[in-house]
Enzyme design. Structure first.
Site, PDB file in Angstrom:
ATOM      1  N   ASN A  34      21.400  64.835  87.364  1.00  0.00           N
ATOM      2  CA  ASN A  34      22.384  63.901  86.830  1.00  0.00           C
ATOM      3  C   ASN A  34      23.724  64.203  87.466  1.00  0.00           C
ATOM      4  OD1 ASN A  34      20.480  62.952  85.003  1.00  0.00           O
ATOM      5  ND2 ASN A  34      21.946  62.928  83.324  1.00  0.00           N
TER       6      ASN A  34
HETATM    7 CA    CA Z   1      20.184  61.069  79.184  1.00  0.00          CA
END
Ligand code: CA
Ligand code: CTP
Length: 227
Positions: A34
């Protein structure tokens, strides 16, 4: 002693913070991750330490130095982060600022995948929800559980929904589609959602968001929740 308590309102408290991304290996050279610089989570760890807390920072891979005066646990994957959080409970306050990868590959390839082969397809499985697990602990739950929500739409609605579904006390929400550029930047415009209030904070530096948040946490603990 009174002045000392006012300046260091988290003295005697343990604050656990997650920060950074997690990396989920695909093969020995590739991973899923991420977007997260870790700046906000690390700032929270520093702020809590500055207010007198004993701080444990569980961080994924970031390009930031370890904050001084903080116990830092370095992890790579979501599962490692989850185990490190469990090992470092109990805590009075737990703050989940990490951008945890939602999925990992079902099996990590032991050899580097070659692009000359067939187009690969990844078999993904969901990672444990670390905040959700801690927020719903039946015993040994931190007195104050704070989650984050980085959204690109319906920030207020998603923050309120995630607060309930994850068993969090507070959610710090931000709009990451905003042109101010939260990701990697030094400033943050957040909304603090609690059980009975929602406040839009002005644009602040990540250090200032961290300090305000930890001061609020100290006030909250001071109002009754004894360690
Ligand atoms: Ca998430
Ligand atoms: N979180 C966590 N463990 C996960 C996923 C999220 O602890 N496996 C925490 C984050 O650190 C954050 C909060 O949960 O404090 C919200 O993360 P977010 O990614 O916004 O929530 P998700 O439930 O994963 O929802 P989405 O589908 O929007 O990604």
């Amino acid at each position: 002693p009174v002045a000392r308590l006012i300046k260091r309102p988290l003295l005697g408290r343990h604050v656990l913070v997650t920060s950074g991304p997690t990396h989920e290996p695909i093969d020995p050279v590739r991973y899923i991750a991420n977007r997260s610089s870790g700046k906000q989570g690390h700032a929270i760890a520093r702020a809590a330490a500055g207010l007198g807390a004993r701080v444990t920072l569980v961080t994924g891979p970031v390009a930031l130095p370890d904050p001084q005066g903080v116990d830092v646990v370095h992890v790579e994957t979501a599962q490692e982060m989850f185990r490190a959080v469990e090992r470092n409970l109990p805590a009075d306050v737990a703050v989940f600022a990490a951008a945890v990868a939602d999925w990992r590959t079902a099996a990590e390839a032991q050899q580097k995948l070659k692009k000359s082969g067939d187009k690969p397809s990844l078999d993904l499985v969901e990672n444990p929800d670390i905040l959700g697990n801690v927020g719903k602990l039946r015993s040994g739950r931190p007195l104050l559980v704070i989650g984050f929500a980085a959204e690109t739409a319906n920030v207020a609605g998603e923050a309120a929904r995630k607060r309930k579904s994850k068993g969090a006390d507070w959610i710090v929400a931000n709009d990451v589609s905003a042109p101010t550029g939260t990701f990697g930047g030094d400033s943050n415009t957040v909304r603090l959602v609690t059980a009975d209030s929602a406040e839009d904070w002005p644009p602040l530096s990540k250090d200032e968001v961290a300090l305000r948040l930890m001061q609020r946490a100290a006030e909250h603990l001071g109002r009754g929740a004894a360690a």
